[in-house]
Scaffold this motif. Sequence first.
Motif: not given
Length: 339
Positions: A31-37
């Motif tokens: 699955e597409k997973r995103t994260s902002t750091v």
Amino acid sequence: MKHRAKVLLAAALCLFLLGGCSGKQAAGLDEKRTSTVFAMDTVMELTVYGPEDVLRECENIITSLEKKLSATDPGSEIYALNEKGTAQVSDETALLISDALCWCEKTSGALDISIYPVLKAWGFTADAYRVPGEEELAGLLSLVDYTGVAVEGSSVILRDGMQIDLGAVAKGYTGDRIMETLASAGIRSALVNLGGNVQVLGKKPDGSPWRVAIADPVKSGYIGYVETDGGAVITSGGYQRFFEEDGVTYHHIIDPSNGCPARSGLLSVTVIGNSGEMCDALSTALFVMGAEKAADLWRREGGFEAVLVADDGRVLVTEGLKDSYHALSGGKAAVIGRD
Ligand code: ADP
Ligand code: MG
């Protein structure tokens, strides 16, 4: 019998592998997973087609490298080195410094990691912007000379008063570490944008190449995009961090030859290649060098391509991008050839 057993085993293995794939999909592991750091003074966006724990691993790489490499964090290896002038650092940091020094040499000092004292004087390290006087700059420039940085094993020794900053290469290196981690976890599709440094792994899940847009350095929007199915697309530009005083704009990429924000006729440089570290080092250096010297370096060194945006509005692309660079909004790029 023996042969039949082998065939059965092979068939079973096939079924197992197929089962493994569909199981992975069924379990949502692709699955597409995103994260902002927020790290290294910028916003980082991670997009990974894979399991959640791999994304966490990438976040940990970013935070641990920032802790090691930041010039402003009193707990970092670079901070300790700058304070004492000599320090034992991790093998990783020592290697990155050695690599960066190679790029300083290859770019004839357009990249110079010992620029830090000058960068501080302009206030870029603490968001306390000011224009240093000529005398002050001349004094600080005497401390800028990458040949005064020695790496012996894991010991780093700086010539008296010198200080270093890996800001020009740290994000590219971080991207490389993330890509390695993703690849060894079996991820086939990912894109990370570490504050304008884009690095991709494989193609998009639908099998098409990624399109990485190149920002317009003058106004909002994009001048074009490049297509890639692996590697780095890294931009340096004067528009990324700057301040204004008495109607003059001063940005964060310093020309080591005079200690002032580089005015080489370029507004941005995007470097495309396999290694994030190389592209990051070169995007900063080519921006300092200007179009002509940048083209010479490309002809001499090879191993990368570049998109240069000049202050007269021209867009120049190296020959290798002829088919993969696409101009937007009717613009057309001039091609830099081998001779
Ligand atoms: P950004 O970090 O904004 O994406 P760059 O990769 O071009 O852009 O790096 C700029 C950073 O590199 C500056 O913030 C500073 O820390 C450092 N730097 C500025 N000028 C030089 C230079 N000539 N050589 C080495 N490092 C530099
Ligand atoms: Mg850079």
